[in-house]
Scaffold this active site. Structure first.
Site, short mmCIF file in Angstrom:
data_model
loop_
_atom_site.label_atom_id
_atom_site.label_comp_id
_atom_site.label_asym_id
_atom_site.label_seq_id
_atom_site.Cartn_x
_atom_site.Cartn_y
_atom_site.Cartn_z
N GLY A 46 0.87 -1.18 -0.05
CA GLY A 46 0.07 0.09 0.08
C GLY A 46 0.66 1.25 -0.03
O GLY A 46 2.12 1.25 0.26
N GLN A 51 3.41 9.93 1.17
CA GLN A 51 4.48 9.24 1.04
C GLN A 51 5.41 9.40 -0.21
O GLN A 51 6.64 9.20 -0.29
CB GLN A 51 4.43 7.65 1.34
CG GLN A 51 3.78 7.24 2.55
CD GLN A 51 3.86 5.95 2.63
OE1 GLN A 51 2.52 5.35 1.99
NE2 GLN A 51 4.39 5.05 3.05
N CYS A 95 6.46 0.02 7.37
CA CYS A 95 5.83 1.23 6.34
C CYS A 95 6.95 1.36 5.47
O CYS A 95 8.26 1.49 6.06
CB CYS A 95 5.63 2.34 7.17
SG CYS A 95 5.11 3.69 6.30
N LEU A 96 6.96 1.81 4.31
CA LEU A 96 8.06 2.17 3.25
C LEU A 96 8.42 3.55 3.79
O LEU A 96 9.52 3.86 3.52
CB LEU A 96 7.46 2.32 1.98
CG LEU A 96 6.80 0.96 1.13
CD1 LEU A 96 6.41 1.38 -0.28
CD2 LEU A 96 8.11 0.07 1.15
N HIS A 137 -3.88 1.46 7.85
CA HIS A 137 -2.79 2.02 7.82
C HIS A 137 -2.64 3.26 6.96
O HIS A 137 -2.04 4.28 7.18
CB HIS A 137 -1.40 0.65 7.67
CG HIS A 137 0.02 1.29 7.59
ND1 HIS A 137 0.90 0.67 8.08
CD2 HIS A 137 0.55 2.12 6.56
CE1 HIS A 137 2.05 1.36 7.91
NE2 HIS A 137 1.94 2.24 6.76
N GLU A 138 -2.90 2.97 5.70
CA GLU A 138 -2.74 3.84 4.56
C GLU A 138 -3.82 5.16 4.97
O GLU A 138 -3.34 6.32 4.66
CB GLU A 138 -3.13 3.33 3.30
CG GLU A 138 -2.21 2.13 2.80
CD GLU A 138 -0.82 2.50 2.76
OE1 GLU A 138 -0.34 3.58 2.71
OE2 GLU A 138 0.01 1.33 3.10
N HIS A 141 -2.16 7.42 7.08
CA HIS A 141 -1.31 8.53 6.32
C HIS A 141 -1.90 9.93 6.04
O HIS A 141 -1.28 10.58 5.97
CB HIS A 141 -0.64 7.75 5.13
CG HIS A 141 0.53 6.87 5.48
ND1 HIS A 141 1.89 7.36 6.06
CD2 HIS A 141 0.80 5.59 5.33
CE1 HIS A 141 2.62 6.36 6.25
NE2 HIS A 141 2.13 5.25 5.78
NI NI Z 1 2.97 3.33 5.74
#
Ligand code: NI
Length: 173
Positions: A46, A51, A95-96, A137-138, A141
């Site tokens: 995701g 991000q 998380c990226l 999670h997304e 953000h």
């Molecule tokens: Ni993340």
């Protein structure tokens, strides 16, 4: 399409509240396509627009086959909203934007999300298990919330010390 640079914690852009999408134009479709490519390249399951440094309410997730595998069918959610949650689950998250760290996070077990597609058409998505975690999670953000905000202070401190050490080591390379 292009792979975009991923914004990394503690970049302040990850802490901003993103703006709703109002124009369903070519720019939005381009951004969604670039985000999809960036997510698949990482690879991740995701990715949210902040991000990649864009503070708009846009999220891409992969088409999840089961708990272990994901494929490259990307689902795009514009202006997503959590409209229903049920139960609880503890799930290991990463998380990226939060490099080299995973921790268990308590999330809702089931979610219902209302969103729009890239043409502005509303749709509803119901999810449980891993996909429910990814959606929560997304969506976090988009409000400037990271999974490390949802773990104990002790564990967050451990990560912050680890991050400082990684940055120090990198500076010495
Ligand atoms: Ni993340």
């Amino acid at each position: 399409m292009a792979v975009l640079p991923i914004v990394k914690y503690p970049d302040p852009r990850l802490r901003a509240a993103s703006e709703p999408v109002e124009n369903f134009d070519d720019g939005l479709k381009q951004l969604a396509a670039d985000m999809a490519e960036t997510m698949l390249d990482a690879p991740g399951a995701g990715l949210a627009a902040p991000q990649v440094g864009r503070l708009v309410r846009l999220v891409v997730i992969t088409g999840v086959e089961n708990d272990e595998n994901y494929d490259d069918r990307v689902i795009t959610l514009v202006n997503p909203r959590l409209v229903r949650t049920e139960g609880e689950q503890l799930y290991d998250e990463g998380c990226l934007s939060v490099v080299d760290f995973n921790e268990k996070v308590l999330r809702a077990a089931e979610v219902e999300v209302e969103a729009q597609d890239l043409d502005g058409k509303p749709f509803t998505m119901k999810a449980d298990g891993r996909r429910a975690v990814i959606l929560q999670h997304e969506l976090d953000h988009l409000d400037g919330v990271l999974f490390i905000d949802r773990i104990s202070r002790l564990k967050r401190d451990i990560y912050q010390r680890k991050l400082k050490k990684m940055q120090k080591d990198a500076a010495h390379d």
